[in-house]
Design a protein around this motif. Structure first.
Motif, PDB file in Angstrom:
ATOM      1  N   VAL A 162       3.959   9.672  -0.108  1.00  0.00           N
ATOM      2  CA  VAL A 162       4.473   9.278   1.208  1.00  0.00           C
ATOM      3  C   VAL A 162       4.848   7.794   1.201  1.00  0.00           C
ATOM      4  CG1 VAL A 162       3.948   9.012   3.655  1.00  0.00           C
ATOM      5  CG2 VAL A 162       3.104  11.020   2.406  1.00  0.00           C
ATOM      6  N   ALA A 163       3.895   6.943   0.866  1.00  0.00           N
ATOM      7  CA  ALA A 163       4.143   5.494   0.903  1.00  0.00           C
ATOM      8  C   ALA A 163       3.129   4.794   0.024  1.00  0.00           C
ATOM      9  CB  ALA A 163       4.048   4.970   2.335  1.00  0.00           C
TER      10      ALA A 163
ATOM     11  N   TYR B 213       6.867   0.918  -0.897  1.00  0.00           N
ATOM     12  CA  TYR B 213       7.644   2.043  -1.384  1.00  0.00           C
ATOM     13  C   TYR B 213       7.450   3.222  -0.428  1.00  0.00           C
ATOM     14  CZ  TYR B 213       7.444  -0.838  -5.555  1.00  0.00           C
ATOM     15  OH  TYR B 213       7.527  -1.900  -6.423  1.00  0.00           O
ATOM     16  N   TYR B 214       8.532   3.960  -0.180  1.00  0.00           N
ATOM     17  CA  TYR B 214       8.472   5.083   0.746  1.00  0.00           C
ATOM     18  C   TYR B 214       9.211   6.281   0.180  1.00  0.00           C
ATOM     19  CZ  TYR B 214       7.091   1.531   4.148  1.00  0.00           C
ATOM     20  OH  TYR B 214       6.436   0.520   4.807  1.00  0.00           O
ATOM     21  N   ALA B 215       8.717   7.453   0.522  1.00  0.00           N
ATOM     22  CA  ALA B 215       9.468   8.672   0.252  1.00  0.00           C
ATOM     23  C   ALA B 215      10.699   8.686   1.154  1.00  0.00           C
ATOM     24  CB  ALA B 215       8.599   9.893   0.514  1.00  0.00           C
ATOM     25  N   ASP B 216      11.775   9.274   0.658  1.00  0.00           N
ATOM     26  CA  ASP B 216      13.007   9.324   1.452  1.00  0.00           C
ATOM     27  C   ASP B 216      12.782  10.014   2.799  1.00  0.00           C
ATOM     28  OD1 ASP B 216      15.255   9.845  -1.376  1.00  0.00           O
ATOM     29  OD2 ASP B 216      14.409   8.015  -0.505  1.00  0.00           O
ATOM     30  N   SER B 217      11.901  10.994   2.811  1.00  0.00           N
ATOM     31  CA  SER B 217      11.685  11.784   4.030  1.00  0.00           C
ATOM     32  C   SER B 217      11.020  10.990   5.155  1.00  0.00           C
ATOM     33  CB  SER B 217      10.838  13.014   3.709  1.00  0.00           C
ATOM     34  OG  SER B 217       9.600  12.617   3.168  1.00  0.00           O
ATOM     35  N   VAL B 218      10.423   9.836   4.830  1.00  0.00           N
ATOM     36  CA  VAL B 218       9.714   9.070   5.858  1.00  0.00           C
ATOM     37  C   VAL B 218      10.298   7.678   6.062  1.00  0.00           C
ATOM     38  CG1 VAL B 218       7.610  10.331   5.304  1.00  0.00           C
ATOM     39  CG2 VAL B 218       7.940   8.021   4.380  1.00  0.00           C
ATOM     40  N   LYS B 219      11.276   7.309   5.256  1.00  0.00           N
ATOM     41  CA  LYS B 219      11.878   5.974   5.378  1.00  0.00           C
ATOM     42  C   LYS B 219      12.436   5.765   6.772  1.00  0.00           C
ATOM     43  CE  LYS B 219      13.296   4.781   0.736  1.00  0.00           C
ATOM     44  NZ  LYS B 219      14.355   4.824  -0.265  1.00  0.00           N
TER      45      LYS B 219
ATOM     46  N   ARG C 173      -2.586  -0.374 -12.007  1.00  0.00           N
ATOM     47  CA  ARG C 173      -1.189  -0.790 -11.854  1.00  0.00           C
ATOM     48  C   ARG C 173      -0.227   0.188 -12.500  1.00  0.00           C
ATOM     49  NH1 ARG C 173      -1.738  -7.422 -12.522  1.00  0.00           N
ATOM     50  NH2 ARG C 173      -3.349  -7.651 -10.941  1.00  0.00           N
ATOM     51  N   GLY C 174      -0.407   1.461 -12.119  1.00  0.00           N
ATOM     52  CA  GLY C 174       0.503   2.476 -12.622  1.00  0.00           C
ATOM     53  C   GLY C 174       1.739   2.588 -11.746  1.00  0.00           C
ATOM     54  N   VAL C 175       2.464   3.664 -11.931  1.00  0.00           N
ATOM     55  CA  VAL C 175       3.650   3.938 -11.122  1.00  0.00           C
ATOM     56  C   VAL C 175       3.184   4.465  -9.767  1.00  0.00           C
ATOM     57  CG1 VAL C 175       5.758   5.281 -10.961  1.00  0.00           C
ATOM     58  CG2 VAL C 175       4.979   4.429 -13.199  1.00  0.00           C
ATOM     59  N   VAL C 176       3.430   3.716  -8.708  1.00  0.00           N
ATOM     60  CA  VAL C 176       2.743   3.984  -7.444  1.00  0.00           C
ATOM     61  C   VAL C 176       3.167   5.272  -6.761  1.00  0.00           C
ATOM     62  CG1 VAL C 176       2.242   1.555  -7.012  1.00  0.00           C
ATOM     63  CG2 VAL C 176       4.371   2.547  -6.129  1.00  0.00           C
ATOM     64  N   VAL C 177       4.280   5.875  -7.170  1.00  0.00           N
ATOM     65  CA  VAL C 177       4.723   7.114  -6.531  1.00  0.00           C
ATOM     66  C   VAL C 177       4.086   8.346  -7.157  1.00  0.00           C
ATOM     67  CG1 VAL C 177       6.902   6.061  -5.830  1.00  0.00           C
ATOM     68  CG2 VAL C 177       6.772   7.390  -7.962  1.00  0.00           C
ATOM     69  N   LEU C 178       3.356   8.192  -8.224  1.00  0.00           N
ATOM     70  CA  LEU C 178       2.771   9.318  -8.942  1.00  0.00           C
ATOM     71  C   LEU C 178       1.302   9.495  -8.580  1.00  0.00           C
ATOM     72  CD1 LEU C 178       4.233   8.722 -12.508  1.00  0.00           C
ATOM     73  CD2 LEU C 178       5.136  10.184 -10.693  1.00  0.00           C
ATOM     74  N   THR C 179       0.900  10.728  -8.282  1.00  0.00           N
ATOM     75  CA  THR C 179      -0.498  10.991  -7.975  1.00  0.00           C
ATOM     76  C   THR C 179      -1.387  10.642  -9.164  1.00  0.00           C
ATOM     77  OG1 THR C 179      -0.251  13.292  -8.663  1.00  0.00           O
ATOM     78  CG2 THR C 179       0.066  12.826  -6.335  1.00  0.00           C
ATOM     79  N   THR C 180      -0.880  10.824 -10.355  1.00  0.00           N
ATOM     80  CA  THR C 180      -1.684  10.595 -11.560  1.00  0.00           C
ATOM     81  C   THR C 180      -1.999   9.124 -11.796  1.00  0.00           C
ATOM     82  OG1 THR C 180       0.362  10.656 -12.826  1.00  0.00           O
ATOM     83  CG2 THR C 180      -0.943  12.681 -12.759  1.00  0.00           C
ATOM     84  N   SER C 181      -1.336   8.227 -11.061  1.00  0.00           N
ATOM     85  CA  SER C 181      -1.605   6.798 -11.235  1.00  0.00           C
ATOM     86  C   SER C 181      -2.859   6.348 -10.510  1.00  0.00           C
ATOM     87  CB  SER C 181      -0.418   5.976 -10.722  1.00  0.00           C
ATOM     88  OG  SER C 181       0.724   6.179 -11.519  1.00  0.00           O
TER      89      SER C 181
END
Length: 123
Positions: A48-49, A58-64, A101-109
């Motif tokens: 989401v963000a 950072y935001y998902a397109d659906s919530v920007k 400090r992983g890729v913030v859009v990924l759950t695995t981070s």
């Protein structure tokens, strides 16, 4: 160890607003990125963000344009202000902490997760 506790979910009509809070404890709050994710019934958890450790948002397109993520370091809390809510925003919302400090859009981070808070938007 990091403990995360979300609050602020609830039932709201379409077009309404909610503010979610996530209180963090256990480590220096300013040293890690924070993210919000959501999971609707029968769907995978989705980004989401996020607020990176350097302050980038950072935001998902659906919530920007509708959602805003922010943090209060003095209170060790991250917020998600949600405006113009839609029925498709209905989900359990989770906050998460990324210490590496992983890729913030990924759950695995993310290393730590809260228990989630339910958001229901009625039409």
């Amino acid at each position: 160890q990091v403990q995360l506790v979300e609050s602020g979910g609830g039932l709201v009509q379409a077009g309404g607003s909610l503010r979610l809070s996530c209180a963090a404890s256990g480590r220096t709050f300013t040293s890690y990125a924070m993210g919000w994710f959501r999971q609707a019934p029968g769907k995978e958890r989705e980004f989401v963000a996020a607020l990176s450790w350097s302050g980038g948002r950072y935001y998902a397109d659906s919530v920007k344009g509708r959602f805003t993520i922010s943090r209060d370091n003095a209170k060790n809390t991250v917020y998600l202000q949600m405006n113009s809510l839609k029925p498709e925003d209905t989900a359990v919302y989770y906050c998460a902490a990324d210490l590496s400090r992983g890729v913030v859009v990924l759950t695995t981070s993310y290393d730590y997760w809260g228990q989630g808070t339910q958001v229901t938007v009625s039409s």
